[in-house]
Design a protein around this motif. Structure first.
Motif, PDB file in Angstrom:
ATOM      1  N   GLY A  37       0.714  -1.313   0.043  1.00  0.00           N
ATOM      2  CA  GLY A  37      -0.086  -0.068   0.133  1.00  0.00           C
ATOM      3  C   GLY A  37       0.916   1.157  -0.082  1.00  0.00           C
ATOM      4  O   GLY A  37       0.394   2.418  -0.430  1.00  0.00           O
ATOM      5  N   TYR A  38       2.035   1.156   0.446  1.00  0.00           N
ATOM      6  CA  TYR A  38       3.016   2.406   0.479  1.00  0.00           C
ATOM      7  C   TYR A  38       3.373   2.846  -1.081  1.00  0.00           C
ATOM      8  O   TYR A  38       3.887   3.702  -1.446  1.00  0.00           O
ATOM      9  CB  TYR A  38       4.432   2.096   1.229  1.00  0.00           C
ATOM     10  CG  TYR A  38       3.757   2.176   2.722  1.00  0.00           C
ATOM     11  CD1 TYR A  38       3.700   3.620   3.355  1.00  0.00           C
ATOM     12  CD2 TYR A  38       3.433   1.278   3.494  1.00  0.00           C
ATOM     13  CE1 TYR A  38       3.304   3.789   4.508  1.00  0.00           C
ATOM     14  CE2 TYR A  38       3.075   1.380   4.802  1.00  0.00           C
ATOM     15  CZ  TYR A  38       3.263   2.557   5.498  1.00  0.00           C
ATOM     16  OH  TYR A  38       2.886   2.522   6.649  1.00  0.00           O
ATOM     17  N   CYS A  39       3.524   1.952  -1.922  1.00  0.00           N
ATOM     18  CA  CYS A  39       3.879   2.005  -3.342  1.00  0.00           C
ATOM     19  C   CYS A  39       2.839   2.703  -4.005  1.00  0.00           C
ATOM     20  O   CYS A  39       1.606   2.526  -3.941  1.00  0.00           O
ATOM     21  CB  CYS A  39       3.837   0.638  -3.975  1.00  0.00           C
ATOM     22  SG  CYS A  39       4.366   0.946  -5.973  1.00  0.00           S
ATOM     23  N   ASN A  40       2.944   3.893  -4.490  1.00  0.00           N
ATOM     24  CA  ASN A  40       2.254   4.959  -5.088  1.00  0.00           C
ATOM     25  C   ASN A  40       2.445   4.871  -6.705  1.00  0.00           C
ATOM     26  O   ASN A  40       2.145   5.668  -7.500  1.00  0.00           O
ATOM     27  CB  ASN A  40       1.932   6.184  -4.736  1.00  0.00           C
ATOM     28  CG  ASN A  40       3.321   7.096  -4.779  1.00  0.00           C
ATOM     29  OD1 ASN A  40       4.184   6.369  -5.092  1.00  0.00           O
ATOM     30  ND2 ASN A  40       2.965   8.440  -4.570  1.00  0.00           N
ATOM     31  N   ILE A  41       2.890   3.690  -7.073  1.00  0.00           N
ATOM     32  CA  ILE A  41       3.048   3.411  -8.463  1.00  0.00           C
ATOM     33  C   ILE A  41       3.506   4.598  -9.401  1.00  0.00           C
ATOM     34  O   ILE A  41       3.104   4.663 -10.523  1.00  0.00           O
ATOM     35  CB  ILE A  41       1.880   2.718  -9.234  1.00  0.00           C
ATOM     36  CG1 ILE A  41       0.502   3.476  -8.823  1.00  0.00           C
ATOM     37  CG2 ILE A  41       1.784   1.334  -8.816  1.00  0.00           C
ATOM     38  CD1 ILE A  41      -0.098   4.144  -9.504  1.00  0.00           C
ATOM     39  N   THR A  42       4.597   5.362  -9.002  1.00  0.00           N
ATOM     40  CA  THR A  42       5.102   6.368  -9.533  1.00  0.00           C
ATOM     41  C   THR A  42       6.016   5.857 -10.713  1.00  0.00           C
ATOM     42  O   THR A  42       6.754   6.718 -11.440  1.00  0.00           O
ATOM     43  CB  THR A  42       5.711   7.420  -8.644  1.00  0.00           C
ATOM     44  OG1 THR A  42       6.315   6.728  -7.781  1.00  0.00           O
ATOM     45  CG2 THR A  42       4.460   8.275  -8.394  1.00  0.00           C
ATOM     46  N   LYS A  43       6.493   4.538 -10.738  1.00  0.00           N
ATOM     47  CA  LYS A  43       7.174   3.603 -11.701  1.00  0.00           C
ATOM     48  C   LYS A  43       8.734   4.226 -11.896  1.00  0.00           C
ATOM     49  O   LYS A  43       9.601   3.818 -12.796  1.00  0.00           O
ATOM     50  CB  LYS A  43       6.407   4.006 -13.156  1.00  0.00           C
ATOM     51  CG  LYS A  43       5.230   3.375 -13.189  1.00  0.00           C
ATOM     52  CD  LYS A  43       4.683   3.549 -14.530  1.00  0.00           C
ATOM     53  CE  LYS A  43       4.814   2.285 -15.423  1.00  0.00           C
ATOM     54  NZ  LYS A  43       4.385   2.156 -16.562  1.00  0.00           N
ATOM     55  N   CYS A  44       9.272   4.886 -10.760  1.00  0.00           N
ATOM     56  CA  CYS A  44      10.637   5.112 -11.030  1.00  0.00           C
ATOM     57  C   CYS A  44      11.446   3.870 -10.988  1.00  0.00           C
ATOM     58  O   CYS A  44      12.576   3.631 -11.698  1.00  0.00           O
ATOM     59  CB  CYS A  44      11.139   6.052  -9.809  1.00  0.00           C
ATOM     60  SG  CYS A  44      10.698   7.568  -9.806  1.00  0.00           S
ATOM     61  N   CYS A  45      11.005   2.690 -10.218  1.00  0.00           N
ATOM     62  CA  CYS A  45      11.922   1.543 -10.164  1.00  0.00           C
ATOM     63  C   CYS A  45      11.691   0.768 -11.521  1.00  0.00           C
ATOM     64  O   CYS A  45      12.715   0.324 -11.980  1.00  0.00           O
ATOM     65  CB  CYS A  45      10.993   0.229  -9.324  1.00  0.00           C
ATOM     66  SG  CYS A  45       9.118   0.462  -9.542  1.00  0.00           S
ATOM     67  N   THR A  46      10.759   0.892 -12.368  1.00  0.00           N
ATOM     68  CA  THR A  46      10.721   0.534 -13.804  1.00  0.00           C
ATOM     69  C   THR A  46      11.761   1.259 -14.587  1.00  0.00           C
ATOM     70  O   THR A  46      12.419   0.800 -15.443  1.00  0.00           O
ATOM     71  CB  THR A  46       9.219   0.365 -14.314  1.00  0.00           C
ATOM     72  OG1 THR A  46       8.336  -0.217 -13.434  1.00  0.00           O
ATOM     73  CG2 THR A  46       9.138  -0.198 -15.897  1.00  0.00           C
ATOM     74  N   ASP A  47      11.769   2.431 -14.313  1.00  0.00           N
ATOM     75  CA  ASP A  47      12.456   3.205 -15.165  1.00  0.00           C
ATOM     76  C   ASP A  47      14.014   3.044 -15.161  1.00  0.00           C
ATOM     77  O   ASP A  47      14.723   3.161 -16.056  1.00  0.00           O
ATOM     78  CB  ASP A  47      12.388   4.790 -14.878  1.00  0.00           C
ATOM     79  CG  ASP A  47      10.953   5.310 -15.230  1.00  0.00           C
ATOM     80  OD1 ASP A  47      10.235   4.781 -16.038  1.00  0.00           O
ATOM     81  OD2 ASP A  47      10.608   6.447 -14.836  1.00  0.00           O
TER      82      ASP A  47
END
Lengths: 275, 273
Positions: free
Chosen positions: B224-234
């Motif tokens: 729930g702390y992940c707000n899916i801003t996708k930096c990890c994917t980047d």
């Protein structure tokens, strides 16, 4: 674990070692969102010039039959557009018909996984960009109110799928003029609107889960490619460019409303031919 | 016969869209320090075309600072050892070519999210502790009559494709480094980070796994702390779609079991809980 991040203070509200223009994308997105919110709120609030088939628009509308997507399906009496016209026993003019519709796409987009990323970055700076410090310390993510409500995204999905149907129906009716079937610029604008909304909706992450992503195995029951797998592949195809479709459909729905509005007001003339 | 005139690379006509390789003198500002203190130290390095940042660190080690601490191993983007921040971007030093960087001094710093041991080397042992807390693969029993008759459970490649994507992870921890939940908010006790969200996804979505980790993903994992801003994917050097294929599917499973009354009712009707 202790907080190692205190070892290297990068200074400033948005501390970072990055030297590129990291602030440009979130700024552009914030401007784009704000422009859309302001325009759509105004367009929904005014409650007029949303349908070229209304009697008061007849002189300017040249026999066109264009309904703004912000007002579709029009549920109030007097709309004379579509099979749901008049299901709410209120006359046009008493309240804007858009208020009965817009909560669905608004809720769908506000809880959409792509838009969440965009507005968390642009409006909340959570984070403003990757590897850039945030201005505030307190952060609960989506574990508490209000953002825990993002989990109801899937509940807006059926309404959005229905809207794709209604807007497709509107697009078909946009080819019907008072003198018969034909084609006009507005027909193309509203058709593109339905197509773009479909590409965005069919790439929804929740839909991807519901059609098959929630399964651990697509083939274990039947040993062959299943409907779930084919559906999942279809949604995955559109999901891969979800951001692109989100922006194109957002821009186009506003443009479609503006086009219908300007035709309805007589500011521009719709180019069309009737067969 | 006169000797042919020497031609330099600059004299050669352009043969394609390739960028001219960077070479010559370059300035590096490299973080030097330990767990208590540190600062950027400047080094001038004579670079060669095609060099990567790790090459430059080795040049500095060889000629100017033999005590510069750099962790590395394969130099091929496969071992995940040389993670660092180059000009503020979390990257593998061995895969970051100098010609791809902006002009000007090149900043090289250790990952900000983990304690510095020395210079560019971080203590990433917190990640190993998280890994041990995750319920491992739990092989399912043979269930259907056909399975029992054959004595085996068969699955198709297309079912494994989804989870095999997560097996590409080289555990460089760049995704952990860039995740703002850890990096800026120090939620080490509440959120295990994107690397372990795809570890969960890799076992939870596996066709032959019988475990149920949804509660664990919410409680211990802290999804729930992940707000899916996708930096990890980047930043992922293995090009894993961490957010779209790992975290969001797990968030959807959590939503089904914890926040969606209709889905919960459906699971009860089917006797799935």
């Amino acid at each position: 674990m202790a907080a190692p991040t205190e070892q290297r203070d990068e200074g400033g509200i948005f501390g970072t070692q990055r030297e590129d223009l990291w602030w440009v994308p979130p700024t552009i997105i914030a401007i784009g969102f704000t422009a859309f919110i302001v325009y759509s709120t105004w367009a929904a609030w005014v409650g007029e010039h949303f349908f070229t088939g209304l009697p008061e628009a007849a002189a300017a509308a040249q026999g066109t039959n264009y309904l703004s997507p912000f007002y579709s399906p029009c549920l109030l009496q007097g709309c004379e557009h579509g099979f749901l016209a008049g299901v709410i026993p209120l006359e046009i003019g008493t309240i804007s018909p858009a208020f009965f519709i817009l909560w669905a796409p608004l809720g769908f987009r506000a809880t959409c996984y792509y838009y969440r990323k965009a507005y968390y970055r642009s409006y909340f700076a959570d984070p403003p960009a990757c590897a850039v410090d945030e201005p505030r310390d307190d952060y609960q993510g989506e574990t508490s109110f209000p953002f825990i409500l993002q989990n109801i995204h899937r509940y807006f999905l059926p309404f959005s799928l229905a809207l794709v149907g209604f807007l497709t129906y509107d697009a078909i009716l946009a080819f019907k003029f008072s003198g018969g079937w034909g084609i006009g610029v507005g027909s193309i604008v509203l058709s593109l609107n339905a197509i773009l909304l479909a590409t965005y909706t069919f790439g929804c992450h929740s839909l991807r889960h519901l059609v098959g992503g929630g399964k651990d195995c697509f083939t274990c029951d039947e040993g062959d490619e299943t409907v779930a797998k084919k559906s999942w592949d279809f949604v995955t195809f559109w999901n891969e460019n979800h951001m692109l479709w989100a922006w194109l459909s957002l821009f186009w729905v506003a443009f479609a409303d503006l086009y219908v509005r300007l035709v309805s007001m007589g500011v521009i003339q719709d180019l069309h031919i009737v067969f | 016969m006169a000797a042919p005139a020497e031609t330099t690379q600059a004299d050669q006509p352009s043969s394609g869209p390739e960028e001219p390789p960077r070479g010559g003198q370059a300035t590096f500002e490299v973080w030097r320090g330990d767990e208590d203190d540190g600062e950027f130290e400047t080094f001038e390095v004579e670079t060669q075309p095609g060099m990567v940042v790790l090459d430059a660190m080795h040049e500095i080690q060889a000629d100017q600072a033999p005590d510069l601490a750099v962790r590395w191993n394969c130099k091929a983007g496969k071992c995940g050892s040389c993670s660092a921040e180059v000009n503020g971007h979390p990257k593998l030093m061995c895969m970051t070519r100098l010609e791809d960087l902006e002009e000007g001094p090149i900043h090289v710093a250790p990952m900000k999210t983990f304690p510095v041991e020395k210079d560019l080397v971080c203590d990433v042992s917190w990640n190993y502790e998280q890994n041990e807390e995750i319920e491992p693969f739990d092989g399912r029993e043979l269930e259907t009559p056909a399975e029992k008759e054959k004595g085996e459970f068969r699955m198709q490649q297309e079912d494994l494709d989804r989870v095999q994507e997560f097996r590409k992870c080289i555990e460089c921890y760049l995704c952990q480094d860039v995740c703002h939940v850890l990096r800026n908010h120090d939620k080490y006790d509440a959120f295990q980070g994107p690397r372990f969200m795809i570890r969960y996804a890799g076992v939870e979505m596996h066709p032959a796994d019988d475990g149920d980790r949804v509660e664990e993903i919410w409680d211990e994992g802290g999804i729930g702390y992940c707000n899916i801003t996708k930096c990890c994917t980047d930043v992922c050097p293995a090009d894993i779609e961490i957010t779209d294929n790992g975290i969001i599917p797990m968030k959807e499973r959590v939503a089904s079991e914890k926040f969606d009354p209709l889905a919960m009712l459906w699971q009860k009707v089917r006797g799935e809980d």
